[in-house]
Design a protein around this motif. Structure first.
Motif, short mmCIF file in Angstrom:
data_model
loop_
_atom_site.label_atom_id
_atom_site.label_comp_id
_atom_site.label_asym_id
_atom_site.label_seq_id
_atom_site.Cartn_x
_atom_site.Cartn_y
_atom_site.Cartn_z
N PRO A 123 0.94 -1.36 0.11
CA PRO A 123 0.05 -0.07 0.15
C PRO A 123 0.85 1.19 -0.07
N VAL A 124 1.88 1.24 0.61
CA VAL A 124 2.88 2.41 0.62
C VAL A 124 3.41 2.59 -0.56
N LEU A 125 3.98 1.31 -1.33
CA LEU A 125 4.39 1.68 -2.69
C LEU A 125 3.66 2.35 -3.67
N ARG A 126 2.28 2.03 -3.42
CA ARG A 126 1.13 2.45 -4.26
C ARG A 126 0.76 4.07 -4.10
N THR A 127 0.63 4.31 -2.74
CA THR A 127 0.51 5.68 -2.40
C THR A 127 1.45 6.72 -2.22
N LEU A 128 2.78 6.41 -1.79
CA LEU A 128 3.91 6.89 -1.57
C LEU A 128 3.59 7.87 -0.28
N SER A 129 2.76 7.31 0.51
CA SER A 129 2.48 8.06 1.75
C SER A 129 2.05 7.25 2.83
N ILE A 130 2.30 7.55 4.27
CA ILE A 130 2.04 6.82 5.05
C ILE A 130 1.85 7.38 6.43
N THR A 131 0.66 7.15 7.29
CA THR A 131 0.48 7.70 8.51
C THR A 131 1.41 7.38 9.76
N ASP A 132 1.51 7.89 10.98
CA ASP A 132 2.19 7.82 11.73
C ASP A 132 1.98 6.48 12.28
N LYS A 133 0.61 6.21 12.32
CA LYS A 133 0.03 4.90 13.11
C LYS A 133 0.56 3.75 12.24
N GLU A 134 0.37 3.96 10.98
CA GLU A 134 0.84 2.97 10.04
C GLU A 134 2.40 2.98 9.87
N PHE A 135 3.03 3.77 10.01
CA PHE A 135 4.50 3.73 10.17
C PHE A 135 5.02 2.95 11.20
N GLN A 136 4.47 3.12 12.48
CA GLN A 136 4.60 2.28 13.56
C GLN A 136 4.39 0.81 13.50
N SER A 137 3.08 0.46 13.05
CA SER A 137 2.97 -0.91 12.91
C SER A 137 3.68 -1.56 11.62
N THR A 138 4.04 -0.77 10.59
CA THR A 138 4.78 -1.41 9.52
C THR A 138 6.39 -1.49 10.02
#
Length: 252
Positions: A123-138
């Motif tokens: 999903p990050v490759l597709r949108t080239l964006s990530i939230t803080d919560k998604e960053f921590q879990s990833t």
């Protein structure tokens, strides 16, 4: 008619040579005496006694007991030892062959961690964006994948000792692990760069000086890593086939 006078008796063979007749008689008498003396010569008492004992029922019983109590058990024990050693060699060969197959299975499992990591950041490759919560879990998921991959790689390296041609396999496994580690680090770098860009809401070049477009393309096509894994897998499989043929044709 007058009766014919009787014919004189024929002269014996030795009539003309009495000395020769005498010598022949003496030789024959000497031979007969030797034959009679050899026949009448008694055997030694000890030999005759043992021979009589062996020919008796008691002797046969003792001989049978000796064979059944000592010689036959010794032969059976020797045969059991031979069979045991043969079975041990067969079991050891089968055990090593099983661990070689386990090594191939563990290597295949190790190769799945990079694919799982790629799917985790898709999903990050597709949108080239990530939230803080998604960053921590990833980030936590990537750390967990790396730890599990290191454990799996340690199992693979430990099982390589069972391969007769491990000196050929070890460089291939090392090369694949090195490329897989570089790939996982590229994924981590990409996630950190996207998070930095998303947090700052800036251009693509702000994310720690990383070109997100080119890094995304590299992550999508890890050809060298998969080629290294394929080469390593083929060599391991080839050596397993050789050991299987050797095991099937072995006499142990």
């Amino acid at each position: 008619m007058h009766a014919e006078p009787p014919k004189p008796p024929e002269r014996p063979e030795y009539a003309g040579d009495l000395n020769k007749l005498r010598d022949d008689i003496l030789v024959r008498l000497q031979i007969e005496d030797e034959i009679k003396s050899s026949r009448s010569q008694p055997q030694p008492a000890a030999t005759r006694r043992w021979w009589d004992v062996l020919n008796s029922g008691l002797g046969l019983l003792l001989l049978t007991t000796l064979l059944s109590s000592f010689l036959i058990p010794l032969f059976q024990k020797h045969q059991q030892d031979v069979d045991w050693r043969r079975q041990m060699r067969a079991d050891n060969a089968k055990y090593h062959l099983g661990l070689m197959r386990q090594c191939l299975e563990d290597l295949s499992s190790s190769g799945t961690f990079t694919s799982i990591a790629y799917e985790r950041i898709r999903p990050v490759l597709r949108t080239l964006s990530i939230t803080d919560k998604e960053f921590q879990s990833t980030r936590a998921a990537l750390i967990d994948l790396q730890e599990r991959r290191f454990v799996q790689n340690a199992k693979v390296r430990a099982l390589l000792v069972h391969f007769p041609g491990r000196k050929t396999i070890e460089p291939l496994v090392f090369d694949y692990n090195r490329r897989a580690t570089m790939y996982m680090r590229q994924i981590e770098t990409f996630v950190y760069a996207v998070h930095a860009q998303s947090a700052a809401s800036k251009s693509k070049d702000v994310g720690g000086g990383v070109d997100l477009s080119s890094l995304s393309a590299e992550l999508s096509e890890p050809e060298e890593m998969y080629r290294a894994l394929d080469t390593c897998t083929r060599e391991i499989f080839r050596q397993i086939e050789q050991e299987e043929n050797r095991y099937e044709n072995a006499t142990f």
